[in-house]
Enzyme design. Structure first.
Site, PDB file in Angstrom:
ATOM      1  CE  LYS A 294      32.471  38.185  23.313  1.00 28.34           C
ATOM      2  NZ  LYS A 294      32.202  37.243  22.174  1.00 28.34           N
TER       3      LYS A 294
ATOM      4  CG  ASP B 256      29.969  37.167  25.362  1.00 28.30           C
ATOM      5  OD1 ASP B 256      30.202  35.943  25.379  1.00 28.30           O
ATOM      6  OD2 ASP B 256      29.515  37.765  24.373  1.00 28.30           O
TER       7      ASP B 256
END
Length: 285
Positions: free
Chosen positions: A13, A140
């Protein structure tokens, strides 16, 4: 009939931008970030078992826990509780991404585990419930469940849709030094930022880079104060051939640069490589 074995990529990510817009009374910072994912990362494999177990291998397996100190196990346990299943799974995590690198490795591993176990166990939760479960594992994890470009705000739980991103190459570089997120946030000073303007990524890597030039990473200065090696990484990315945009991702220490194509990213990575640095390249997913 063979044993069912399921496998999927847990991509890195990347926070292409990161603004810190405020702080809640409980101490959590409010974020405004453009998030994207790579076409490379860790790998998660699951297969049926009477119990729940985790094996970790790969180039960055050292020091990675295999008990509930690992988000993968906690994700599996949370999904089992939420769905009421009594089934187990043998999970193998192949770590290709450095731990605590600011590229969501553990969160992506956990999100990929949730997706795979829903298939292996033949269970499901309404999307909102699955996202809420993911948020209990970490800020996240919800965005990693979708693993596509998103505008992320709040503490990570608010996900806005973005137009499709163009094809682009990306290089990730980590200097191999710890840069603990809590320390970075404590080192940050100055006023909070306003939210990002609407994101229009365009139809080419050049257009995407231009759109991102008006953004920034508010944690860069704080991270560099803790891990000065980040400055050398950013300089190397700036000077690499074909770099369109370079920046730190998340709270560091991993930094990224965008390129016109994955091949140009790989060529730049070869120029940047140093023995003490972790360098990976490929495309945006």
């Amino acid at each position: 009939m063979g044993t069912t074995v399921l496998q999927d990529l847990a991509p890195a990510k990347v926070n292409l931008s990161l603004r810190i817009t405020g702080r809640r009374p409980d101490g959590y910072h409010l974020l405004d970030s453009i998030v994207a994912f790579t076409d490379f990362g860790d790998t998660v494999t699951v297969e049926p078992s009477d119990s729940l177990s985790l094996e970790v291998d790969g180039p960055h397996a050292d020091g990675i826990p295999t008990d509930d100190g690992n988000l993968v196990i906690r994700a599996a346990q949370a999904l089992a509780r939420a769905t009421g299943t009594g089934r187990g799974a043998a999970i193998r995590l192949t770590k290709s991404l450095p731990a605590a690198g600011g590229i969501g490795g553990g969160s992506s591993d956990a999100a990929t585990t949730l997706r795979l176990l829903c298939r292996l166990w033949d269970v499901s939760l309404p999307p909102k419930d699955l996202a809420a479960l993911a948020l209990t594992l970490g800020a996240d994890v919800p965005v990693c469940l979708e693993a596509r470009p998103r505008h992320m705000s709040g503490i990570g739980e608010k996900l806005g849709v973005l137009p499709p991103f163009p094809k682009a190459g990306i290089v990730l570089v980590n200097p191999g030094r710890p840069c603990p997120t809590p320390d970075v946030f404590r080192a940050r000073s100055g006023p909070f930022s306003t939210p990002a303007l609407p994101m229009l990524p365009g139809h080419s890597a050049h257009a995407l880079a231009r759109a991102l030039t008006r953004e920034r990473n508010d944690l860069t200065e704080a991270a560099v104060s803790i891990c000065p090696e980040i400055r050398a990484v950013l300089s190397a990315l700036r000077d690499a051939p074909g770099t369109l945009l370079y920046r730190m991702s998340g709270s560091g220490a991993t930094c990224f640069a965008l390129y016109e194509t994955p091949d140009k990213a790989r060529a730049a990575a070869a120029k940047i490589a140093r023995e003490e640095w972790w360098v990976a390249s490929g495309g945006l997913a």
